[in-house]
Design a protein around this motif. Structure first.
Motif, PDB file in Angstrom:
ATOM      1  N   THR A 107       0.820  -1.208   0.000  1.00 51.74           N
ATOM      2  CA  THR A 107       0.000   0.000   0.000  1.00 51.74           C
ATOM      3  C   THR A 107       0.856   1.260   0.000  1.00 51.74           C
ATOM      4  N   ASN A 128       3.428   1.605  -3.429  1.00 53.72           N
ATOM      5  CA  ASN A 128       2.927   1.618  -4.794  1.00 53.72           C
ATOM      6  C   ASN A 128       2.018   2.811  -5.072  1.00 53.72           C
ATOM      7  N   VAL A 161      -1.420   4.494  -6.759  1.00 53.43           N
ATOM      8  CA  VAL A 161      -2.808   4.063  -6.641  1.00 53.43           C
ATOM      9  C   VAL A 161      -3.151   3.095  -7.766  1.00 53.43           C
ATOM     10  N   THR A 195      -4.407   1.321  -1.704  1.00 52.79           N
ATOM     11  CA  THR A 195      -3.645   2.479  -2.176  1.00 52.79           C
ATOM     12  C   THR A 195      -4.549   3.689  -2.401  1.00 52.79           C
ATOM     13  N   LYS A 241      -4.604   6.632   0.100  1.00 54.85           N
ATOM     14  CA  LYS A 241      -3.565   7.662   0.084  1.00 54.85           C
ATOM     15  C   LYS A 241      -4.037   8.948  -0.582  1.00 54.85           C
TER      16      LYS A 241
END
Length: 250
Positions: A209, A212, A214, A221, A224
């Motif tokens: 998560t 990387n 999105v 992800t 974020k």
């Protein structure tokens, strides 16, 4: 985005519950009520227990939850309705609780939940992250496009094995194939998101998560991109994070 790393799951739960309680009480102070979203599963035990110890006027709080298996009776030990009623709503004088019901008329159940959750924004959402980095039951590849509030999804094998590993089912064949889940879009509408993710089993999902961009192949992800997201970890779940990431997001 902020990461808070505790030594133990219990410490994690206390810190996350304190954070959630402040936001809930602020909402109550500002508008006379609060709306919250709760996750379930073994990873949420310590946070829910600690949240019950906080000084909150629960009679002014409305609760929603994320997901439920399709066709699973509420008396089954894996039922998330059962989980929350036994561990949370039965222990407090809550204003109202909206449960995802995977039995009966699924479309009608989804319609009722959608109408209820879209009346006002969620003030605080406690969103766990699965071993496959799912949020709610949005397994990879997660549907990032739908604007529906709840959808029916097929569970992947990694998700099913997590449920077996946590002791909710005896074998993977016992895990229902489908579930109703709150969508990623709807989760992201919450004003504040708190993710409580303890234990070694979650370390890879946490690493994936954070490291990387999105992608719907790593559903968490998407968190974020939220303007107020805090990720609570213990030393086990944070064990694969680089020193740079620990410093960057602390």
């Amino acid at each position: 985005m902020r990461i808070v790393i505790s030594k133990t799951a219990e410490e994690l739960g206390r810190k996350a519950a304190s954070d959630a309680a402040k936001a809930i009480n602020q909402a109550i102070d500002e508008k006379g009520s609060a709306r919250i979203l709760l996750s379930t599963g073994a990873s949420q035990f310590t946070t829910i227990e600690a949240l019950l110890e906080e000084d909150i006027a629960w009679s002014k709080v409305e609760m929603f939850h994320l997901d439920e298996y399709v066709g699973l009776d509420e008396t089954h030990k894996a039922s998330f309705r059962k989980y929350l009623k036994e561990r949370f709503t039965s222990l407090i004088d809550i204003k109202k609780a909206h449960f995802v019901n995977g039995e009966g008329d699924i479309n009608k159940n989804i319609s009722m939940l959608t109408e209820a959750i879209r009346k006002e924004p969620i003030d605080v959402a406690l969103i766990g992250i699965g071993e496959n980095a799912h949020i709610a039951f949005n397994d990879p590849p997660a549907n990032f496009d739908t604007k529906d509030a709840y959808i029916v999804v097929e569970l992947d094998d990694t998700c099913k094995m997590q449920q077996v590993g946590e002791g909710w089912f005896e074998t993977i064949d016992d895990v229902p194939k489908k579930a109703i889940t709150m969508t990623v879009h709807q989760i992201m509408q919450s004003k504040k998101i708190i993710s409580c993710v303890p234990y070694k089993q979650k370390a890879k999902a946490v690493k994936d998560t954070i490291e990387n961009d999105v992608t719907n192949m790593i559903p968490a992800t998407m968190l974020k991109k939220h303007g107020d997201w805090t990720l609570y970890l213990d030393e086990d779940s944070a064990s694969l994070l680089s020193d740079e990431d620990r410093e960057l997001y602390s």
